[in-house]
Scaffold this active site. Sequence first.
Site, mmCIF file in Angstrom:
data_model
loop_
_atom_site.group_PDB
_atom_site.id
_atom_site.type_symbol
_atom_site.label_atom_id
_atom_site.label_comp_id
_atom_site.label_asym_id
_atom_site.label_seq_id
_atom_site.Cartn_x
_atom_site.Cartn_y
_atom_site.Cartn_z
ATOM 1 N N TYR A 192 0.638 -1.361 0.239
ATOM 2 C CA TYR A 192 -0.226 0.156 0.068
ATOM 3 C C TYR A 192 0.643 1.146 -0.078
ATOM 4 O O TYR A 192 0.336 2.242 -0.238
ATOM 5 C CB TYR A 192 -0.927 -0.081 1.335
ATOM 6 C CG TYR A 192 -2.045 -0.843 1.428
ATOM 7 C CD1 TYR A 192 -2.172 -1.894 0.280
ATOM 8 C CD2 TYR A 192 -2.979 -1.206 2.415
ATOM 9 C CE1 TYR A 192 -3.317 -2.765 0.339
ATOM 10 C CE2 TYR A 192 -3.647 -2.074 2.485
ATOM 11 C CZ TYR A 192 -3.992 -2.939 1.348
ATOM 12 O OH TYR A 192 -5.015 -4.011 1.637
ATOM 13 N N HIS A 199 0.192 -11.550 1.952
ATOM 14 C CA HIS A 199 -0.770 -10.753 0.966
ATOM 15 C C HIS A 199 -1.654 -11.416 0.004
ATOM 16 O O HIS A 199 -2.665 -11.496 -0.413
ATOM 17 C CB HIS A 199 -0.315 -9.398 0.674
ATOM 18 C CG HIS A 199 -1.274 -8.420 0.231
ATOM 19 N ND1 HIS A 199 -0.871 -7.055 0.223
ATOM 20 C CD2 HIS A 199 -2.403 -8.345 -0.015
ATOM 21 C CE1 HIS A 199 -1.683 -6.615 -0.079
ATOM 22 N NE2 HIS A 199 -2.941 -7.219 -0.334
#
Length: 267
Positions: free
Chosen positions: A39, A97
Amino acid sequence: MSVPAFGLGTFRLQGQTVVDSVRTGLELGYRAIDTAQIYGNEAQVGQALADSGVARGEVYLTTKIWIDNLARERLIPSLRESLAKLRSDYVDLTLIHWPSPNDAVAVDEFMAALLQAKREGLTRAIGVSNFNIDLMQRAIAAVGSDEIATNQVELHPYLQNRKLAQFAREAGIGLTSYMTLAYGKVLNDPALVDIAGKHRATPAQVALAWAMQSGYAVIPSSTKRENLAGNLLAMSLRLDDEDLRRIAALDRGERLTDPAGLAPAWD
């Protein structure tokens, strides 16, 4: 669930925007924050936490290991880098992830490294994200189901992931729903609008309440204070059996996140 039922997501939020969102969320009472290495906002999340005045021990902090850092020799060093950005000695939950594309790094290798990170005190719990049933089975074989706190997956009224949800339930592993509002599509859905009117709620609150009543954790994000506050009210909304039946009927297998070369073969 060992994972808080309600948290604040930070996907796609950058710079001062994420600082403001996290700071406002903490002011409103949010106590779980979800971020990730990819992110690019861990430092801003850390800044917001440090500036908030809320004690670190009161906040459940999640980050996720990116695919470039899955190898045994990279995973723990990359998590230490995340901790430095987050200004914390530990995170409460660390997730893989996405699975390693083409199994370039074996599931047992990165799960073993993740478990080692837990043993070293860098993270208090571990889990996975975007894993299908086969990958979950391999992760369980590597570390045991008791060590896997959650599988964070796309899950909303239009993609209810029932086969995966049943497997996770039988394995004793929680699911965390991301994209619970389906990129905002649920806000104008006639059934959800009608249910919201019945409860004097919003369609967003209905979708979030549905996910939580289904046993899933949720991590909605917003940059607007009124939306952040409104989303929190979903925690006190109780849908009845008829509401749940109507939402169940909305499932159409509509997947919104399916990146080529990264996504596994979905169930």
